[in-house]
Design a protein around this motif. Sequence first.
Motif, PDB file in Angstrom:
ATOM      1  N   LEU A  35      -4.374  26.594  15.685  1.00 17.08           N
ATOM      2  CA  LEU A  35      -3.837  27.904  15.325  1.00 17.08           C
ATOM      3  C   LEU A  35      -2.716  27.774  14.289  1.00 17.08           C
ATOM      4  O   LEU A  35      -2.608  28.596  13.375  1.00 17.08           O
ATOM      5  N   CYS A  36      -1.883  26.749  14.421  1.00 13.70           N
ATOM      6  CA  CYS A  36      -0.807  26.527  13.456  1.00 13.70           C
ATOM      7  C   CYS A  36      -1.383  26.212  12.079  1.00 13.70           C
ATOM      8  O   CYS A  36      -0.906  26.731  11.065  1.00 13.70           O
ATOM      9  N   VAL A  37      -2.409  25.380  12.029  1.00  8.25           N
ATOM     10  CA  VAL A  37      -3.044  25.045  10.749  1.00  8.25           C
ATOM     11  C   VAL A  37      -3.658  26.294  10.125  1.00  8.25           C
ATOM     12  O   VAL A  37      -3.540  26.521   8.922  1.00  8.25           O
ATOM     13  N   ALA A  38      -4.287  27.138  10.933  1.00  8.87           N
ATOM     14  CA  ALA A  38      -4.882  28.372  10.422  1.00  8.87           C
ATOM     15  C   ALA A  38      -3.812  29.363   9.980  1.00  8.87           C
ATOM     16  O   ALA A  38      -4.030  30.142   9.049  1.00  8.87           O
ATOM     17  N   ALA A  39      -2.652  29.344  10.624  1.00  5.97           N
ATOM     18  CA  ALA A  39      -1.575  30.286  10.291  1.00  5.97           C
ATOM     19  C   ALA A  39      -0.949  29.980   8.934  1.00  5.97           C
ATOM     20  O   ALA A  39      -0.361  30.861   8.317  1.00  5.97           O
ATOM     21  N   VAL A  40      -1.070  28.753   8.456  1.00  9.76           N
ATOM     22  CA  VAL A  40      -0.518  28.406   7.147  1.00  9.76           C
ATOM     23  C   VAL A  40      -1.195  29.246   6.064  1.00  9.76           C
ATOM     24  O   VAL A  40      -0.547  29.711   5.134  1.00  9.76           O
ATOM     25  N   LYS A  41      -2.483  29.495   6.203  1.00  8.30           N
ATOM     26  CA  LYS A  41      -3.228  30.261   5.205  1.00  8.30           C
ATOM     27  C   LYS A  41      -2.999  31.764   5.343  1.00  8.30           C
ATOM     28  O   LYS A  41      -2.883  32.479   4.362  1.00  8.30           O
ATOM     29  N   SER A  42      -2.940  32.253   6.575  1.00 13.06           N
ATOM     30  CA  SER A  42      -2.894  33.703   6.785  1.00 13.06           C
ATOM     31  C   SER A  42      -1.528  34.232   7.226  1.00 13.06           C
ATOM     32  O   SER A  42      -1.393  35.423   7.453  1.00 13.06           O
ATOM     33  N   LYS A  43      -0.530  33.377   7.391  1.00 11.03           N
ATOM     34  CA  LYS A  43       0.829  33.714   7.827  1.00 11.03           C
ATOM     35  C   LYS A  43       0.929  34.053   9.317  1.00 11.03           C
ATOM     36  O   LYS A  43       1.903  33.747   9.950  1.00 11.03           O
ATOM     37  N   VAL A  44      -0.064  34.737   9.885  1.00 12.30           N
ATOM     38  CA  VAL A  44      -0.048  35.066  11.321  1.00 12.30           C
ATOM     39  C   VAL A  44      -1.436  34.825  11.873  1.00 12.30           C
ATOM     40  O   VAL A  44      -2.429  35.223  11.281  1.00 12.30           O
ATOM     41  N   GLU A  45      -1.490  34.170  13.016  1.00 12.86           N
ATOM     42  CA  GLU A  45      -2.764  33.899  13.678  1.00 12.86           C
ATOM     43  C   GLU A  45      -2.578  34.233  15.150  1.00 12.86           C
ATOM     44  O   GLU A  45      -1.582  33.864  15.754  1.00 12.86           O
ATOM     45  N   ALA A  46      -3.530  34.950  15.739  1.00 15.87           N
ATOM     46  CA  ALA A  46      -3.425  35.348  17.147  1.00 15.87           C
ATOM     47  C   ALA A  46      -4.702  34.997  17.880  1.00 15.87           C
ATOM     48  O   ALA A  46      -5.795  35.059  17.330  1.00 15.87           O
ATOM     49  N   LYS A  47      -4.533  34.627  19.148  1.00 12.46           N
ATOM     50  CA  LYS A  47      -5.670  34.340  20.017  1.00 12.46           C
ATOM     51  C   LYS A  47      -5.246  34.687  21.433  1.00 12.46           C
ATOM     52  O   LYS A  47      -4.224  34.203  21.903  1.00 12.46           O
ATOM     53  N   GLU A  48      -6.027  35.546  22.058  1.00 17.14           N
ATOM     54  CA  GLU A  48      -5.730  36.038  23.395  1.00 17.14           C
ATOM     55  C   GLU A  48      -4.288  36.554  23.449  1.00 17.14           C
ATOM     56  O   GLU A  48      -3.947  37.471  22.733  1.00 17.14           O
ATOM     57  N   GLU A  49      -3.410  35.944  24.220  1.00 17.40           N
ATOM     58  CA  GLU A  49      -2.030  36.427  24.327  1.00 17.40           C
ATOM     59  C   GLU A  49      -1.040  35.532  23.596  1.00 17.40           C
ATOM     60  O   GLU A  49       0.149  35.546  23.887  1.00 17.40           O
ATOM     61  N   VAL A  50      -1.509  34.757  22.619  1.00 12.22           N
ATOM     62  CA  VAL A  50      -0.643  33.864  21.865  1.00 12.22           C
ATOM     63  C   VAL A  50      -0.664  34.275  20.401  1.00 12.22           C
ATOM     64  O   VAL A  50      -1.717  34.498  19.830  1.00 12.22           O
ATOM     65  N   MET A  51       0.536  34.377  19.799  1.00  8.52           N
ATOM     66  CA  MET A  51       0.630  34.695  18.384  1.00  8.52           C
ATOM     67  C   MET A  51       1.438  33.603  17.690  1.00  8.52           C
ATOM     68  O   MET A  51       2.547  33.272  18.103  1.00  8.52           O
ATOM     69  N   VAL A  52       0.853  33.018  16.643  1.00  9.30           N
ATOM     70  CA  VAL A  52       1.495  31.957  15.872  1.00  9.30           C
ATOM     71  C   VAL A  52       1.838  32.511  14.497  1.00  9.30           C
ATOM     72  O   VAL A  52       0.972  33.046  13.806  1.00  9.30           O
ATOM     73  N   THR A  53       3.112  32.393  14.106  1.00 11.04           N
ATOM     74  CA  THR A  53       3.581  32.892  12.821  1.00 11.04           C
ATOM     75  C   THR A  53       4.099  31.723  11.998  1.00 11.04           C
ATOM     76  O   THR A  53       4.920  30.937  12.477  1.00 11.04           O
ATOM     77  N   TYR A  54       3.616  31.612  10.774  1.00 14.33           N
ATOM     78  CA  TYR A  54       4.068  30.573   9.847  1.00 14.33           C
ATOM     79  C   TYR A  54       5.329  31.066   9.153  1.00 14.33           C
ATOM     80  O   TYR A  54       5.342  32.122   8.547  1.00 14.33           O
ATOM     81  N   ARG A  55       6.429  30.297   9.243  1.00 16.54           N
ATOM     82  CA  ARG A  55       7.713  30.722   8.693  1.00 16.54           C
ATOM     83  C   ARG A  55       8.076  30.036   7.382  1.00 16.54           C
ATOM     84  O   ARG A  55       9.066  30.383   6.765  1.00 16.54           O
ATOM     85  N   GLY A  56       7.323  29.040   6.962  1.00 20.77           N
ATOM     86  CA  GLY A  56       7.605  28.366   5.698  1.00 20.77           C
ATOM     87  C   GLY A  56       7.807  26.874   5.875  1.00 20.77           C
ATOM     88  O   GLY A  56       7.526  26.305   6.921  1.00 20.77           O
ATOM     89  N   VAL A  57       8.317  26.245   4.813  1.00 23.49           N
ATOM     90  CA  VAL A  57       8.505  24.799   4.790  1.00 23.49           C
ATOM     91  C   VAL A  57       9.993  24.496   4.610  1.00 23.49           C
ATOM     92  O   VAL A  57      10.678  25.151   3.833  1.00 23.49           O
ATOM     93  N   ILE A  58      10.476  23.500   5.339  1.00 18.46           N
ATOM     94  CA  ILE A  58      11.840  23.015   5.148  1.00 18.46           C
ATOM     95  C   ILE A  58      11.763  21.542   4.754  1.00 18.46           C
ATOM     96  O   ILE A  58      10.795  20.860   5.067  1.00 18.46           O
TER      97      ILE A  58
END
Length: 100
Positions: A35-58
Amino acid sequence: MSYYPGARKAHLTSKDYLEFLDGKLGFPRGNLYNLCVAAVKSKVEAKEEVMVTYRGVITRQKRLATHKFVQVRKAVFLIEFRMTKAGKQYDRVVQVHLEM
């Protein structure tokens, strides 16, 4: 919420922590990482009750054993999920850094 198993004393990596969360949430191993890898492309990825948000690179500096420093790029993700503990539901937010 501690993610250190009793037998293991070494520091766990971010990927290990994501696998720990997979077990807590009842997902197959590696699901949150995907989900984290997929969120890099779309910024937000959700599955069931989990939401992963990509915040950028440090960029951080990591010290090597030879007393030299190297630049390390890390992607920052916010993982939001719901947990049930003692019959009550809690909303949890976890920030995870993955090396790129």
